[in-house]
Design a protein around this motif. Structure first.
Motif, PDB file in Angstrom:
ATOM      1  N   GLY A  45       0.850  -1.185   0.000  1.00 55.39           N
ATOM      2  CA  GLY A  45       0.000   0.000   0.000  1.00 55.39           C
ATOM      3  C   GLY A  45       0.883   1.232   0.000  1.00 55.39           C
ATOM      4  N   ILE A  46       0.306   2.390  -0.278  1.00 57.92           N
ATOM      5  CA  ILE A  46       1.084   3.621  -0.335  1.00 57.92           C
ATOM      6  C   ILE A  46       0.303   4.735   0.353  1.00 57.92           C
ATOM      7  CG2 ILE A  46       0.220   4.129  -2.640  1.00 57.92           C
ATOM      8  CD1 ILE A  46       2.915   5.457  -3.238  1.00 57.92           C
ATOM      9  N   VAL A  47       1.007   5.544   1.143  1.00 59.20           N
ATOM     10  CA  VAL A  47       0.385   6.661   1.851  1.00 59.20           C
ATOM     11  C   VAL A  47       0.413   7.877   0.924  1.00 59.20           C
ATOM     12  CG1 VAL A  47       0.523   8.174   3.856  1.00 59.20           C
ATOM     13  CG2 VAL A  47       1.108   5.751   4.079  1.00 59.20           C
ATOM     14  N   LEU A  48      -0.765   8.399   0.581  1.00 54.47           N
ATOM     15  CA  LEU A  48      -0.879   9.522  -0.349  1.00 54.47           C
ATOM     16  C   LEU A  48      -1.728  10.636   0.260  1.00 54.47           C
ATOM     17  CD1 LEU A  48      -1.707   7.527  -3.601  1.00 54.47           C
ATOM     18  CD2 LEU A  48       0.490   8.543  -3.010  1.00 54.47           C
ATOM     19  N   THR A  49      -1.544  11.851  -0.258  1.00 51.39           N
ATOM     20  CA  THR A  49      -2.418  12.961   0.111  1.00 51.39           C
ATOM     21  C   THR A  49      -3.582  12.996  -0.885  1.00 51.39           C
ATOM     22  OG1 THR A  49      -1.245  14.546  -1.275  1.00 51.39           O
ATOM     23  CG2 THR A  49      -0.462  14.290   0.996  1.00 51.39           C
ATOM     24  N   GLY A  50      -4.576  13.830  -0.609  1.00 48.92           N
ATOM     25  CA  GLY A  50      -5.762  13.898  -1.455  1.00 48.92           C
ATOM     26  C   GLY A  50      -5.474  14.321  -2.879  1.00 48.92           C
ATOM     27  N   THR A  51      -4.603  15.325  -3.046  1.00 49.85           N
ATOM     28  CA  THR A  51      -4.319  15.791  -4.408  1.00 49.85           C
ATOM     29  C   THR A  51      -3.502  14.760  -5.186  1.00 49.85           C
ATOM     30  OG1 THR A  51      -2.396  17.017  -3.597  1.00 49.85           O
ATOM     31  CG2 THR A  51      -4.468  18.221  -3.831  1.00 49.85           C
ATOM     32  N   GLU A  52      -2.706  13.953  -4.493  1.00 47.46           N
ATOM     33  CA  GLU A  52      -1.956  12.888  -5.177  1.00 47.46           C
ATOM     34  C   GLU A  52      -2.911  11.829  -5.709  1.00 47.46           C
ATOM     35  OE1 GLU A  52       2.346  12.781  -2.966  1.00 47.46           O
ATOM     36  OE2 GLU A  52       0.642  11.883  -1.935  1.00 47.46           O
ATOM     37  N   VAL A  53      -3.910  11.469  -4.925  1.00 47.53           N
ATOM     38  CA  VAL A  53      -4.893  10.475  -5.359  1.00 47.53           C
ATOM     39  C   VAL A  53      -5.656  10.990  -6.578  1.00 47.53           C
ATOM     40  CG1 VAL A  53      -6.974   9.199  -4.699  1.00 47.53           C
ATOM     41  CG2 VAL A  53      -5.124   9.491  -3.059  1.00 47.53           C
ATOM     42  N   LYS A  54      -6.047  12.266  -6.548  1.00 54.99           N
ATOM     43  CA  LYS A  54      -6.782  12.836  -7.679  1.00 54.99           C
ATOM     44  C   LYS A  54      -5.912  12.877  -8.929  1.00 54.99           C
ATOM     45  CE  LYS A  54     -10.075  15.489  -5.026  1.00 54.99           C
ATOM     46  NZ  LYS A  54     -10.698  16.788  -4.826  1.00 54.99           N
ATOM     47  N   ALA A  55      -4.629  13.208  -8.781  1.00 53.68           N
ATOM     48  CA  ALA A  55      -3.725  13.219  -9.932  1.00 53.68           C
ATOM     49  C   ALA A  55      -3.535  11.803 -10.477  1.00 53.68           C
ATOM     50  CB  ALA A  55      -2.384  13.830  -9.540  1.00 53.68           C
ATOM     51  N   LEU A  56      -3.456  10.812  -9.590  1.00 55.88           N
ATOM     52  CA  LEU A  56      -3.323   9.419 -10.037  1.00 55.88           C
ATOM     53  C   LEU A  56      -4.588   8.954 -10.754  1.00 55.88           C
ATOM     54  CD1 LEU A  56      -1.508   7.654  -7.079  1.00 55.88           C
ATOM     55  CD2 LEU A  56      -0.583   8.231  -9.312  1.00 55.88           C
ATOM     56  N   ARG A  57      -5.737   9.361 -10.269  1.00 56.03           N
ATOM     57  CA  ARG A  57      -6.987   8.955 -10.926  1.00 56.03           C
ATOM     58  C   ARG A  57      -7.083   9.536 -12.329  1.00 56.03           C
ATOM     59  NH1 ARG A  57      -9.802   5.805  -7.777  1.00 56.03           N
ATOM     60  NH2 ARG A  57      -9.842   6.142  -5.534  1.00 56.03           N
ATOM     61  N   MET A  58      -6.389  10.639 -12.580  1.00 56.56           N
ATOM     62  CA  MET A  58      -6.326  11.200 -13.929  1.00 56.56           C
ATOM     63  C   MET A  58      -5.342  10.410 -14.795  1.00 56.56           C
ATOM     64  SD  MET A  58      -6.408  15.252 -12.982  1.00 56.56           S
ATOM     65  CE  MET A  58      -6.053  15.766 -14.643  1.00 56.56           C
ATOM     66  N   GLY A  88      -5.807  21.791  -7.936  1.00 57.97           N
ATOM     67  CA  GLY A  88      -5.389  21.906  -6.546  1.00 57.97           C
ATOM     68  C   GLY A  88      -5.151  23.357  -6.148  1.00 57.97           C
ATOM     69  N   THR A  89      -5.137  23.603  -4.848  1.00 53.57           N
ATOM     70  CA  THR A  89      -4.924  24.952  -4.334  1.00 53.57           C
ATOM     71  C   THR A  89      -3.485  25.073  -3.851  1.00 53.57           C
ATOM     72  OG1 THR A  89      -5.629  24.283  -2.127  1.00 53.57           O
ATOM     73  CG2 THR A  89      -7.340  25.077  -3.629  1.00 53.57           C
ATOM     74  N   TRP A  90      -3.248  26.040  -2.978  1.00 56.13           N
ATOM     75  CA  TRP A  90      -1.929  26.221  -2.399  1.00 56.13           C
ATOM     76  C   TRP A  90      -1.510  24.998  -1.590  1.00 56.13           C
ATOM     77  CZ3 TRP A  90      -1.972  25.838   2.856  1.00 56.13           C
ATOM     78  CH2 TRP A  90      -3.196  25.950   3.471  1.00 56.13           C
ATOM     79  N   ASN A  91      -2.459  24.132  -1.276  1.00 58.13           N
ATOM     80  CA  ASN A  91      -2.215  22.941  -0.472  1.00 58.13           C
ATOM     81  C   ASN A  91      -1.785  21.750  -1.339  1.00 58.13           C
ATOM     82  OD1 ASN A  91      -2.052  21.626   1.938  1.00 58.13           O
ATOM     83  ND2 ASN A  91      -4.233  21.176   2.080  1.00 58.13           N
ATOM     84  N   ASN A  92      -1.368  21.981  -2.571  1.00 56.38           N
ATOM     85  CA  ASN A  92      -0.959  20.915  -3.475  1.00 56.38           C
ATOM     86  C   ASN A  92       0.296  20.220  -2.956  1.00 56.38           C
ATOM     87  OD1 ASN A  92      -1.731  19.550  -5.785  1.00 56.38           O
ATOM     88  ND2 ASN A  92      -1.755  21.401  -7.021  1.00 56.38           N
ATOM     89  N   HIS A  93       0.548  19.016  -3.449  1.00 56.73           N
ATOM     90  CA  HIS A  93       1.689  18.218  -2.999  1.00 56.73           C
ATOM     91  C   HIS A  93       2.939  18.511  -3.831  1.00 56.73           C
ATOM     92  CE1 HIS A  93      -0.023  15.942  -6.347  1.00 56.73           C
ATOM     93  NE2 HIS A  93       1.194  15.483  -6.545  1.00 56.73           N
ATOM     94  N   SER A  94       4.080  18.124  -3.315  1.00 61.66           N
ATOM     95  CA  SER A  94       5.334  18.199  -4.062  1.00 61.66           C
ATOM     96  C   SER A  94       5.408  16.982  -4.985  1.00 61.66           C
ATOM     97  CB  SER A  94       6.512  18.190  -3.085  1.00 61.66           C
ATOM     98  OG  SER A  94       7.726  18.082  -3.775  1.00 61.66           O
ATOM     99  N   PRO A  95       5.733  17.155  -6.273  1.00 63.42           N
ATOM    100  CA  PRO A  95       5.659  16.041  -7.222  1.00 63.42           C
ATOM    101  C   PRO A  95       6.573  14.852  -6.923  1.00 63.42           C
ATOM    102  CG  PRO A  95       5.784  18.110  -8.395  1.00 63.42           C
ATOM    103  CD  PRO A  95       6.007  18.421  -6.956  1.00 63.42           C
ATOM    104  N   THR A  96       7.752  15.082  -6.349  1.00 69.65           N
ATOM    105  CA  THR A  96       8.683  13.966  -6.144  1.00 69.65           C
ATOM    106  C   THR A  96       8.988  13.720  -4.670  1.00 69.65           C
ATOM    107  OG1 THR A  96      10.549  15.458  -6.455  1.00 69.65           O
ATOM    108  CG2 THR A  96       9.800  14.217  -8.389  1.00 69.65           C
ATOM    109  N   ARG A  97       8.051  14.016  -3.797  1.00 67.44           N
ATOM    110  CA  ARG A  97       8.317  13.802  -2.375  1.00 67.44           C
ATOM    111  C   ARG A  97       8.416  12.309  -2.074  1.00 67.44           C
ATOM    112  NH1 ARG A  97       4.416  12.362   1.302  1.00 67.44           N
ATOM    113  NH2 ARG A  97       2.378  11.913   0.404  1.00 67.44           N
ATOM    114  N   LYS A  98       9.042  11.967  -0.934  1.00 69.43           N
ATOM    115  CA  LYS A  98       9.117  10.553  -0.577  1.00 69.43           C
ATOM    116  C   LYS A  98       7.785  10.126   0.022  1.00 69.43           C
ATOM    117  CE  LYS A  98      11.310  10.942   3.963  1.00 69.43           C
ATOM    118  NZ  LYS A  98      12.434  10.523   4.766  1.00 69.43           N
ATOM    119  N   ARG A  99       7.380   8.910  -0.319  1.00 66.00           N
ATOM    120  CA  ARG A  99       6.084   8.399   0.110  1.00 66.00           C
ATOM    121  C   ARG A  99       6.282   7.073   0.842  1.00 66.00           C
ATOM    122  NH1 ARG A  99       5.965  10.809  -4.860  1.00 66.00           N
ATOM    123  NH2 ARG A  99       4.413  12.458  -5.042  1.00 66.00           N
ATOM    124  N   LYS A 100       5.588   6.926   1.945  1.00 68.41           N
ATOM    125  CA  LYS A 100       5.725   5.727   2.765  1.00 68.41           C
ATOM    126  C   LYS A 100       4.941   4.573   2.145  1.00 68.41           C
ATOM    127  CE  LYS A 100       5.400   4.256   7.552  1.00 68.41           C
ATOM    128  NZ  LYS A 100       5.022   4.670   8.897  1.00 68.41           N
TER     129      LYS A 100
END
Length: 174
Positions: A45-58, A88-100
């Motif tokens: 499994g992978i820990v993601l933020t909301g905007t990451e999930v939405k970008a993946l669904r695209m 996304g708003t100012w709360n967007n994620h960093s594109p290459t951050r490390k993910r657990k």
């Protein structure tokens, strides 16, 4: 005379469950199978933020330069590129951050021990959704030498040519 049984059509619920259980692949690391011998695979499994999930669904992601790191009893996916979500708003994620990555403690210990052997590493192979959850397929890999890569390409080409000849012969062309 025995009664003929008619095959029943699947219900709407059965079709929806089958669609939910289907694996929707978002990104594949095709370079990994070229550069490494994959000896074992594991789904995490992978820990993601909301905007990451939405970008993946695209359907937007890349595992081309990603690798997996096991550090202090935790597994991390590094340099996987999930672009920012366009709405996304100012709360967007960093594109290459490390993910657990989410694994059992026993699996983490076993894979950490196996990956510390000389020449072995852990690489991400696929990123996909299954039953609405984002998963990563990771593989225990051993690096290929240059001649191994050439030999693998030659074998693929030979298989392709043999298949082409079989199809041509089956059509009646000589």
């Amino acid at each position: 005379m025995p009664k003929q049984w008619k095959a029943e059509k699947p219900t709407v619920a059965q079709r929806n469950k089958a669609a939910a259980d289907a694996k929707k692949v978002i990104a594949r690391n095709r370079r990994a199978t070229h550069d490494y011998f994959i000896e074992d695979k594991l789904e995490a499994g992978i820990v993601l933020t909301g905007t990451e999930v939405k970008a993946l669904r695209m359907g937007r992601a890349s595992l081309a330069e990603a690798w997996v790191e096991i550090y202090e009893g935790e597994v991390w996916l590094r340099q996987a590129h999930i672009p920012e979500y366009s709405q996304g708003t100012w709360n967007n994620h960093s594109p290459t951050r490390k993910r657990k990555l989410l694994l059992n403690r026993d699996e983490i210990l076993r894979w950490e021990h196996r990956s510390q052997a000389k020449g072995y590493t852990v690489v991400p192979l696929e990123l996909y959704f299954i039953r609405g959850r984002a998963k990563v397929l990771i593989g225990l890999a051993k690096g290929k030498q240059e001649w191994d890569k050439r030999q693998a390409l030659r074998e693929q080409q030979d298989k392709r040519e043999a298949l082409r000849e079989i199809q041509r012969f089956a059509k009646g062309h000589r």
